[in-house]
Design a protein around this motif. Structure first.
Motif, PDB file in Angstrom:
ATOM      1  N   ASN A 207       0.823  -1.247  -0.005  1.00  0.00           N
ATOM      2  CA  ASN A 207       0.145  -0.091   0.007  1.00  0.00           C
ATOM      3  C   ASN A 207       0.783   1.292   0.075  1.00  0.00           C
ATOM      4  O   ASN A 207       1.560   1.452   0.930  1.00  0.00           O
ATOM      5  CB  ASN A 207      -0.799  -0.153   1.242  1.00  0.00           C
ATOM      6  CG  ASN A 207      -1.973   1.076   1.266  1.00  0.00           C
ATOM      7  OD1 ASN A 207      -1.609   2.387   0.877  1.00  0.00           O
ATOM      8  ND2 ASN A 207      -3.222   0.702   1.459  1.00  0.00           N
ATOM      9  N   ASP A 209       0.057   4.368  -0.093  1.00  0.00           N
ATOM     10  CA  ASP A 209      -0.378   5.513   0.608  1.00  0.00           C
ATOM     11  C   ASP A 209       0.160   5.560   2.156  1.00  0.00           C
ATOM     12  O   ASP A 209       0.579   6.392   2.790  1.00  0.00           O
ATOM     13  CB  ASP A 209      -1.944   5.681   0.724  1.00  0.00           C
ATOM     14  CG  ASP A 209      -2.254   5.892  -0.804  1.00  0.00           C
ATOM     15  OD1 ASP A 209      -1.784   6.751  -1.270  1.00  0.00           O
ATOM     16  OD2 ASP A 209      -3.556   5.288  -1.329  1.00  0.00           O
ATOM     17  N   TRP A 210       0.172   4.075   2.426  1.00  0.00           N
ATOM     18  CA  TRP A 210       0.749   3.792   3.808  1.00  0.00           C
ATOM     19  C   TRP A 210       2.283   3.812   3.933  1.00  0.00           C
ATOM     20  O   TRP A 210       2.620   4.314   4.822  1.00  0.00           O
ATOM     21  CB  TRP A 210       0.301   2.189   4.162  1.00  0.00           C
ATOM     22  CG  TRP A 210      -1.364   1.844   4.367  1.00  0.00           C
ATOM     23  CD1 TRP A 210      -2.301   2.654   4.222  1.00  0.00           C
ATOM     24  CD2 TRP A 210      -1.546   0.856   5.025  1.00  0.00           C
ATOM     25  NE1 TRP A 210      -3.375   1.975   4.181  1.00  0.00           N
ATOM     26  CE2 TRP A 210      -3.304   0.839   5.067  1.00  0.00           C
ATOM     27  CE3 TRP A 210      -1.200  -0.537   5.582  1.00  0.00           C
ATOM     28  CZ2 TRP A 210      -4.058  -0.195   5.605  1.00  0.00           C
ATOM     29  CZ3 TRP A 210      -2.002  -1.357   6.201  1.00  0.00           C
ATOM     30  CH2 TRP A 210      -3.438  -1.258   6.190  1.00  0.00           C
ATOM     31  N   GLU A 212       3.947   6.019   2.420  1.00  0.00           N
ATOM     32  CA  GLU A 212       4.276   7.436   2.536  1.00  0.00           C
ATOM     33  C   GLU A 212       3.847   7.873   3.994  1.00  0.00           C
ATOM     34  O   GLU A 212       4.503   8.682   4.735  1.00  0.00           O
ATOM     35  CB  GLU A 212       3.406   8.342   1.506  1.00  0.00           C
ATOM     36  CG  GLU A 212       3.909   8.042   0.159  1.00  0.00           C
ATOM     37  CD  GLU A 212       3.081   8.701  -1.285  1.00  0.00           C
ATOM     38  OE1 GLU A 212       1.975   9.059  -0.829  1.00  0.00           O
ATOM     39  OE2 GLU A 212       3.571   8.790  -2.127  1.00  0.00           O
ATOM     40  N   ALA A 213       2.694   7.491   4.620  1.00  0.00           N
ATOM     41  CA  ALA A 213       2.189   7.882   5.886  1.00  0.00           C
ATOM     42  C   ALA A 213       3.234   7.671   7.033  1.00  0.00           C
ATOM     43  O   ALA A 213       3.352   8.288   8.149  1.00  0.00           O
ATOM     44  CB  ALA A 213       0.932   7.406   6.254  1.00  0.00           C
ATOM     45  N   GLY A 217       8.089   6.307   1.859  1.00  0.00           N
ATOM     46  CA  GLY A 217       7.693   6.462   0.366  1.00  0.00           C
ATOM     47  C   GLY A 217       8.712   6.764  -0.536  1.00  0.00           C
ATOM     48  O   GLY A 217       9.934   6.843  -0.017  1.00  0.00           O
ATOM     49  N   ASN A 239      -3.772   3.990 -10.083  1.00  0.00           N
ATOM     50  CA  ASN A 239      -3.913   3.347  -8.768  1.00  0.00           C
ATOM     51  C   ASN A 239      -2.736   2.457  -8.557  1.00  0.00           C
ATOM     52  O   ASN A 239      -2.258   1.778  -7.536  1.00  0.00           O
ATOM     53  CB  ASN A 239      -4.995   2.455  -8.732  1.00  0.00           C
ATOM     54  CG  ASN A 239      -6.481   3.265  -8.474  1.00  0.00           C
ATOM     55  OD1 ASN A 239      -6.752   3.774  -9.559  1.00  0.00           O
ATOM     56  ND2 ASN A 239      -6.735   3.543  -7.383  1.00  0.00           N
ATOM     57  N   ASP A 265      -3.705   4.029   7.984  1.00  0.00           N
ATOM     58  CA  ASP A 265      -4.895   4.626   7.095  1.00  0.00           C
ATOM     59  C   ASP A 265      -5.441   5.808   7.762  1.00  0.00           C
ATOM     60  O   ASP A 265      -6.298   6.478   7.203  1.00  0.00           O
ATOM     61  CB  ASP A 265      -5.793   3.532   6.852  1.00  0.00           C
ATOM     62  CG  ASP A 265      -6.336   2.991   7.963  1.00  0.00           C
ATOM     63  OD1 ASP A 265      -6.211   3.641   9.136  1.00  0.00           O
ATOM     64  OD2 ASP A 265      -7.466   2.356   7.906  1.00  0.00           O
ATOM     65  N   ASP A 391      -9.399   5.696  -4.677  1.00  0.00           N
ATOM     66  CA  ASP A 391      -8.175   6.340  -4.990  1.00  0.00           C
ATOM     67  C   ASP A 391      -6.816   5.691  -4.174  1.00  0.00           C
ATOM     68  O   ASP A 391      -5.846   6.365  -4.175  1.00  0.00           O
ATOM     69  CB  ASP A 391      -8.180   8.004  -4.253  1.00  0.00           C
ATOM     70  CG  ASP A 391      -9.513   8.653  -5.019  1.00  0.00           C
ATOM     71  OD1 ASP A 391      -9.401   8.599  -6.168  1.00  0.00           O
ATOM     72  OD2 ASP A 391     -10.276   9.289  -4.112  1.00  0.00           O
ATOM     73  N   ALA A 392      -7.249   4.363  -3.560  1.00  0.00           N
ATOM     74  CA  ALA A 392      -5.960   3.714  -3.190  1.00  0.00           C
ATOM     75  C   ALA A 392      -4.851   3.499  -4.327  1.00  0.00           C
ATOM     76  O   ALA A 392      -5.131   3.100  -5.449  1.00  0.00           O
ATOM     77  CB  ALA A 392      -6.547   2.631  -2.557  1.00  0.00           C
ATOM     78  N   ARG A 393      -3.778   3.726  -3.517  1.00  0.00           N
ATOM     79  CA  ARG A 393      -2.569   3.577  -4.502  1.00  0.00           C
ATOM     80  C   ARG A 393      -1.526   2.436  -4.064  1.00  0.00           C
ATOM     81  O   ARG A 393      -1.385   2.219  -2.661  1.00  0.00           O
ATOM     82  CB  ARG A 393      -1.842   4.656  -4.584  1.00  0.00           C
ATOM     83  CG  ARG A 393      -2.582   6.025  -5.230  1.00  0.00           C
ATOM     84  CD  ARG A 393      -1.624   7.071  -5.427  1.00  0.00           C
ATOM     85  NE  ARG A 393      -1.080   7.325  -4.008  1.00  0.00           N
ATOM     86  CZ  ARG A 393       0.063   8.051  -3.779  1.00  0.00           C
ATOM     87  NH1 ARG A 393       0.892   8.213  -4.885  1.00  0.00           N
ATOM     88  NH2 ARG A 393       0.351   8.120  -2.771  1.00  0.00           N
TER      89      ARG A 393
END
Length: 626
Positions: A207, A209-210, A212-213, A217, A239, A265, A391-393
């Motif tokens: 994931n 997005d995760w 990067e969070a 990233g 995606n 998330d 929008d999940a990448r």
């Protein structure tokens, strides 16, 4: 007196000359049967008649007609895997009948129909050429029973040279499916599918997005975006991305920890997990066991760093380290296990679809088929096809390294070939050499004569069955839905071609570079990552490398020994996954001693370390692009 004497002398001279001339004439008539010297003299003497005779002979020789290899007419019966919907008089049948002076009698049968195939064989209804994966007998049994015939290597070279040339690129193929006791005669046509040994079935998906969070990233320049070939799904190009992760083992464990504990998330709920444990299969190599330098396939053998023996994975020292790591991350809660109430595939799809798992093993090309209901249930597409996660990448690629910096994966098949009813196309015993030659000529034409013919008889007619996404023969094929085809063009294709798939590496790369159609494998090939991560075993358990006799002995002996070994292997693994092993080094040593005492020693001595068991050779599988 003098005059009378002179006249007498003149008469005697004349008589003498006449006798001499008669003698010369008789001698000239006998000279052709004398010595070479005399014959030459005679030819010189009778030069005009000899020249005339020679000219006549030359004319006769040059006028001799060339033999026509298609002169004899044949009726050829034909069955392949998916002919149940066959329509008599289809376009490809008519073309080939016209070209090769044959009547192709295609039976409307499905070679996978077990009951029906058994009926045909029992009745003695054997097609001339056939592919019958669900035959009631294996090919060698058919050969022994006189149901099928063989073909020699020389016949292949003479009648279907493209088949031989293709096999020469990975020559272990010449050791597959040999007639017993022969090294140049075969019980059928062995599959040659280059794509299967230049392809990773699984990949690691994370994931993005995760990542990067939690501060792991990627720089945008490191990401290669996916591009779909499915019309109407272009919005999902954003995606999926591809990258080489190069995360260390320590970083991987930190990522799993933070995915589990740091609310990646951002929903404020403790409901995420780093990854999931799945049974070791072709789905898990890159994400699980590949970090420790081995793969799930039991046919792959390794040289153990401790014993020096060639052994299967269950006796390979890194297997201990793998189980110890899995047990540890499960105990910490960073890796979840499946409930075990349904099949692991069903539960894997259900869990991944919640978008609560950060690192997933995926089918490496499943997302390519975004409109396929069969693939829509797999991650990551089963996540972003949901409106709430649209929008999940995700980033796909080789991501994490093991404790020794290793990461390997296995190709879908070890090489392009195989044995058994699913990997052979066969010739009925009733087929004589003349008909076999004609069958070979047809297969040479449809499969090896040109890329245009190969495409026509495998994918159909351009403009009717498919269109090109870009440049012809260098871009993706976009197929027309069967329901939209004219009636006369419907039905299973690949009926009259041999099971041969050339390398598509270069076309994959071309499609990606020219038209942007990136997916996992062209990404891996283009950046040189395929060979970097593909595992070459020390040896591979197969008839081709062991030889038919040694392989038969191994199967007989291992069946008995494995009955003793399997409970020991299963017990150690189960206790490891349940956290019931206190000291892995101590218990591993005991475990290895048990294995060797219960038959592994014999397998090692008689087979695995046996010099007659050849080492694995990849041939040109990492080089071929075509």
């Amino acid at each position: 007196m003098f005059k009378r004497l002179l006249c007498l002398i003149c008469l005697l001279v004349v008589i003498s000359m006449l006798v001499s001339l008669i003698g010369c004439s008789q001698s000239a008539e006998k000279e052709p049967v004398a010595s070479d010297t005399t014959t030459t003299k005679a030819q010189t003497t009778t030069s005009k008649p000899a020249t005339t005779t020679t000219a006549a002979q030359t004319t006769t020789t040059t006028a001799a007609p060339e033999p026509n290899p298609l002169e004899t007419f044949y009726e050829i019966t034909w069955v392949t895997q998916l002919n149940a919907d066959w329509r008599e008089g289809r376009w490809d049948e008519l073309e080939l009948e016209e070209l090769f002076n044959v009547d192709l009698q295609v039976w409307a049968e499905d070679g996978r129909n077990t009951e029906r195939m058994a009926q045909l064989v029992a009745a003695g209804d054997i097609p001339d050429y056939f592919y019958m994966p669900q035959a009631p007998m294996q090919p060698y049994d058919m050969y022994d029973a006189g149901i099928i015939r063989s073909i020699t290597l020389q016949q292949m070279k003479d009648w279907i040279p493209g088949y031989v040339e293709a096999m020469e690129k990975i020559p272990i193929g010449f050791k597959y499916n040999l007639v017993p006791g022969k090294d140049d005669e075969y019980i059928g046509f062995t599959f040659n599918q280059m794509g299967s040994c230049q392809f990773f079935y699984d990949a690691t998906c994370v994931n993005l997005d995760w990542l990067e969070a939690i501060g792991y990233g990627f720089d945008e320049s490191q990401l290669t975006p996916f591009k779909t070939t499915v019309s109407g799904y272009e919005q999902y190009n954003d995606n999926i991305y591809f990258a080489e992760g190069n995360f260390t083992f320590e970083e991987y464990n930190d990522i799993l920890k933070k995915f589990t504990e740091d609310d990646p998330d951002g929903n404020g709920i403790d409901d995420t997990v780093g990854t999931m444990y799945m049974p070791e299969t072709q789905w898990t190599n890159m994400t699980q066991e590949g970090l420790f330098g081995f793969v799930h396939d039991a046919k792959y053998l390794y040289k153990d760093p401790v014993t020096g023996d060639i052994v299967p994975k269950y006796a390979y020292t890194p297997y201990k380290d793998y189980l110890q790591w899995v047990a540890d991350v499960i105990a910490k809660g960073y890796m979840t296990t499946l409930p075990g109430k349904e099949s692991w595939v069903t539960e894997y799809c259900q869990l991944s679809g919640t978008n609560k798992v950060g690192v997933m093993s995926i089918v490496s090309d499943g997302y390519v088929y975004l409109n396929s209901s069969g693939y829509q249930v797999y991650p990551p597409q089963n996540i972003f096809l949901q409106e709430q996660f649209k929008d999940a990448r995700f980033v796909i690629g080789p991501m994490f390294r093991g404790p020794e910096g290793k990461l390997v994966n296995m190709t879908y098949d070890i090489d392009p070939y195989g044995t058994g009813s699913y990997r052979l196309q066969l010739i009925g015993a009733q087929v004589d050499d003349g008909k076999l030659e004609r069958i070979c000529r047809i297969l040479q034409y449809t499969t090896f004569s040109s890329i245009e013919n190969y495409t026509r008889y495998n994918n159909g007619i351009e403009g009717i069955h498919f269109t090109w996404a870009g440049e012809p023969y260098k871009s993706n094929i976009i197929k027309v839905n069967a329901a939209d085809l004219p009636e006369e063009y419907r039905g299973q294709l690949k009926v009259f071609s041999l099971f041969y798939t050339p390398s598509t590496v270069q076309s994959q790369i071309d499609n990606a570079l020219k038209d942007g159609y990136w997916w996992f494998m062209p990404f891996m090939h283009y950046y040189g990552l395929f060979e970097k991560y593909a595992l070459n075993p020390e040896k591979h358990l197969s008839e081709a490398y062991m030889g038919r006799e040694l392989f038969a002995q191994y199967n007989e002996v291992s069946a008995e020994i494995n009955a003793q070994l399997n409970p020991i292997i299963a017990d150690f693994k189960n206790r490891a996954l349940k956290g019931q092993i206190a000291n892995f080094d101590t218990e591993w040593s005991q475990y290895i001693d048990q294995l060797y005492a219960n038959g592994l020693q014999r397998l090692v001595d008689d087979f695995f370390n046996n010099p007659e068991f050849e080492k694995y050779d990849p041939g040109l599988k990492f080089i071929l692009k075509e």
